[in-house]
Design an enzyme around this catalytic site. Sequence first.
Site, mmCIF file in Angstrom:
data_model
loop_
_atom_site.group_PDB
_atom_site.id
_atom_site.type_symbol
_atom_site.label_atom_id
_atom_site.label_comp_id
_atom_site.label_asym_id
_atom_site.label_seq_id
_atom_site.Cartn_x
_atom_site.Cartn_y
_atom_site.Cartn_z
ATOM 1 N N TYR A 1 3.862 -5.556 9.808
ATOM 2 C CA TYR A 1 3.866 -3.908 9.819
ATOM 3 C C TYR A 1 4.904 -3.022 10.397
ATOM 4 O O TYR A 1 5.553 -1.787 9.685
ATOM 5 C CB TYR A 1 2.791 -2.818 10.074
ATOM 6 C CG TYR A 1 1.090 -3.354 8.670
ATOM 7 C CD1 TYR A 1 1.024 -4.630 8.386
ATOM 8 C CD2 TYR A 1 -0.322 -2.861 9.540
ATOM 9 C CE1 TYR A 1 0.085 -5.365 7.699
ATOM 10 C CE2 TYR A 1 -1.127 -2.978 8.755
ATOM 11 C CZ TYR A 1 -1.255 -4.428 7.828
ATOM 12 O OH TYR A 1 -2.033 -4.992 6.676
ATOM 13 N N HIS B 1 0.746 -1.437 -0.178
ATOM 14 C CA HIS B 1 -0.091 0.289 0.004
ATOM 15 C C HIS B 1 0.830 1.160 -0.143
ATOM 16 O O HIS B 1 1.058 1.545 0.853
ATOM 17 C CB HIS B 1 -1.014 0.195 1.126
ATOM 18 C CG HIS B 1 -1.983 -0.953 1.119
ATOM 19 N ND1 HIS B 1 -3.380 -0.710 0.416
ATOM 20 C CD2 HIS B 1 -1.911 -2.525 1.396
ATOM 21 C CE1 HIS B 1 -3.748 -1.920 0.712
ATOM 22 N NE2 HIS B 1 -2.964 -3.094 0.344
HETATM 23 C C1 HEM Z 1 -0.499 -12.066 5.757
HETATM 24 C C2 HEM Z 1 -0.915 -10.868 5.341
HETATM 25 C C3 HEM Z 1 -1.040 -8.958 5.355
HETATM 26 C C4 HEM Z 1 0.540 -8.984 5.127
HETATM 27 C C5 HEM Z 1 2.360 -9.506 5.018
HETATM 28 C C6 HEM Z 1 0.674 -7.533 4.990
HETATM 29 C C7 HEM Z 1 1.938 -6.680 4.792
HETATM 30 C C8 HEM Z 1 1.516 -5.129 4.459
HETATM 31 C C9 HEM Z 1 2.551 -4.292 5.284
HETATM 32 C C10 HEM Z 1 4.258 -4.713 5.446
HETATM 33 C C11 HEM Z 1 1.804 -2.665 4.814
HETATM 34 C C12 HEM Z 1 2.844 -1.688 4.962
HETATM 35 C C13 HEM Z 1 3.133 -0.975 6.609
HETATM 36 C C14 HEM Z 1 3.238 0.225 7.311
HETATM 37 O O1 HEM Z 1 4.827 0.093 6.139
HETATM 38 O O2 HEM Z 1 3.239 0.833 7.436
HETATM 39 C C15 HEM Z 1 0.360 -2.816 4.596
HETATM 40 C C16 HEM Z 1 -0.272 -2.318 4.878
HETATM 41 C C17 HEM Z 1 -1.956 -1.930 4.360
HETATM 42 N N1 HEM Z 1 -2.580 -3.380 4.467
HETATM 43 FE FE1 HEM Z 1 -1.860 -5.277 5.108
HETATM 44 N N2 HEM Z 1 -1.041 -7.110 4.930
HETATM 45 C C18 HEM Z 1 -1.500 -8.455 5.011
HETATM 46 C C19 HEM Z 1 -2.623 -8.301 4.871
HETATM 47 C C20 HEM Z 1 -3.576 -7.488 5.014
HETATM 48 C C21 HEM Z 1 -4.833 -7.463 4.606
HETATM 49 C C22 HEM Z 1 -5.893 -8.742 5.123
HETATM 50 C C23 HEM Z 1 -5.540 -6.319 4.743
HETATM 51 C C24 HEM Z 1 -6.968 -5.750 4.546
HETATM 52 C C25 HEM Z 1 -8.062 -6.349 5.190
HETATM 53 C C26 HEM Z 1 -4.075 -5.601 4.371
HETATM 54 C C27 HEM Z 1 -4.597 -3.436 4.087
HETATM 55 C C28 HEM Z 1 -4.213 -3.471 4.317
HETATM 56 C C29 HEM Z 1 -3.540 -1.660 4.354
HETATM 57 C C30 HEM Z 1 -4.909 -0.940 3.924
HETATM 58 C C31 HEM Z 1 -2.336 -0.806 4.320
HETATM 59 C C32 HEM Z 1 -2.336 0.280 4.092
HETATM 60 C C33 HEM Z 1 -1.872 0.858 5.611
HETATM 61 C C34 HEM Z 1 -1.390 2.545 5.364
HETATM 62 O O3 HEM Z 1 -2.652 2.823 4.830
HETATM 63 O O4 HEM Z 1 -0.786 2.691 6.107
HETATM 64 N N3 HEM Z 1 -3.153 -5.996 4.802
HETATM 65 N N4 HEM Z 1 0.077 -4.352 4.630
#
Ligand code: HEM
Length: 331
Positions: A319, A54
């Site tokens: 995260y 994202h």
């Molecule tokens: C094993 C599953 C997942 C992994 C490994 C993962 C990994 C990540 C990582 C590494 C980030 C960046 C975090 C940061 O630097 O602050 C992120 C952001 C995000 N993820 Fe995931 N994610 C997963 C599942 C999901 C799921 C299930 C959803 C939604 C229901 C989701 C929605 C988001 C969103 C919306 C962001 C952006 C948050 C922001 O705006 O800072 N992710 N994810």
Amino acid sequence: MTSRSKRLSILGAIVALALGGSTAACIAADVTPADLVDALNGVFGKHAGDRAAHTKGVCLTGNFTPSADAPKLSKAPHFAKPVPIIARFSLGGGNPSAPDNAQDNVRGLAVKFDLGSGASTDIVTISAPMFFVKTPELFVEFLKTVATGDQEKIKAFFGAHPESTLQNAWLTSHPVPASYAGVGYWGVHAFTFTNAAGEAQVVKYKLIPEAGDLGLTPDEAKAKGPDFYAGELKDRLAKGPVAFDLMAILGQKGDPTNDPTQRWSDEDNRPKVPLGKISIEAIAPDATCNAFSFLPGNVVDGIAGPTDDPVFAARSPAYAVSLIRRLQTAK
Ligand code: HEM
């Protein structure tokens, strides 16, 4: 204290929050949080100072006003009184130049509710009602397969894991959203609410856009090009707040809570309770959102994450790794 050391000094608290106390510690995974972030980097590359997923997005401020029904379901403090929020719209994947007009990508909406005295709670949602893998191991396996670029191997992955085709099928059967403000968002995981009387209720979050579902035809999407969401949002906010109704989709006895690729039976027609209104009022500097992570596991008394969902357990620690790396490489 320099701004960099200030940024790093908040890490201890965030990492403790991501790794400790939550359900994360209870579910053993065969992959580490770093493996998850490395797998994202393997497909999308490493981008100094940026989120591993994202990556492209817009930071926002606003407020949340709870409904009269919210405290009946949960004793969480933001369901008892209005609170300020920081929010962020985003595009799925780790490409900082991800095209806004792609149909086969999720949009994200993350919200941090400011509970005062430095406390907060978060929800982190996507514009699809399901996730694309049911375990963190499959998250890594899938991304490593994609990284090979071998279409036969990717096809074989989907053949072996048909649940991983559901999100793409859902996205490609819905139009490209015309605006970050014109699409619904889902929390995907099942959370357990507890009210002041100690009564528990399993729920899934849904955010319904006040603007309605605004879709583009394929020709319109093509004409818009890859970079229109930020400008569209700026114009929209100049006319007034962008609002979403935060809803609780009510779970029933026997509903699974362990698999974010699966919707509950007849989920769209389930009774829903309005929890309140998210009102996004202004665009904030990227630095505001980049100083922390929106953590799915950052819940508060009255809200508990699923204890049997391995994807939920894996998320917050991953995260935290992404946060550490992007703060260490911040430009
Ligand atoms: C094993 C599953 C997942 C992994 C490994 C993962 C990994 C990540 C990582 C590494 C980030 C960046 C975090 C940061 O630097 O602050 C992120 C952001 C995000 N993820 Fe995931 N994610 C997963 C599942 C999901 C799921 C299930 C959803 C939604 C229901 C989701 C929605 C988001 C969103 C919306 C962001 C952006 C948050 C922001 O705006 O800072 N992710 N994810």
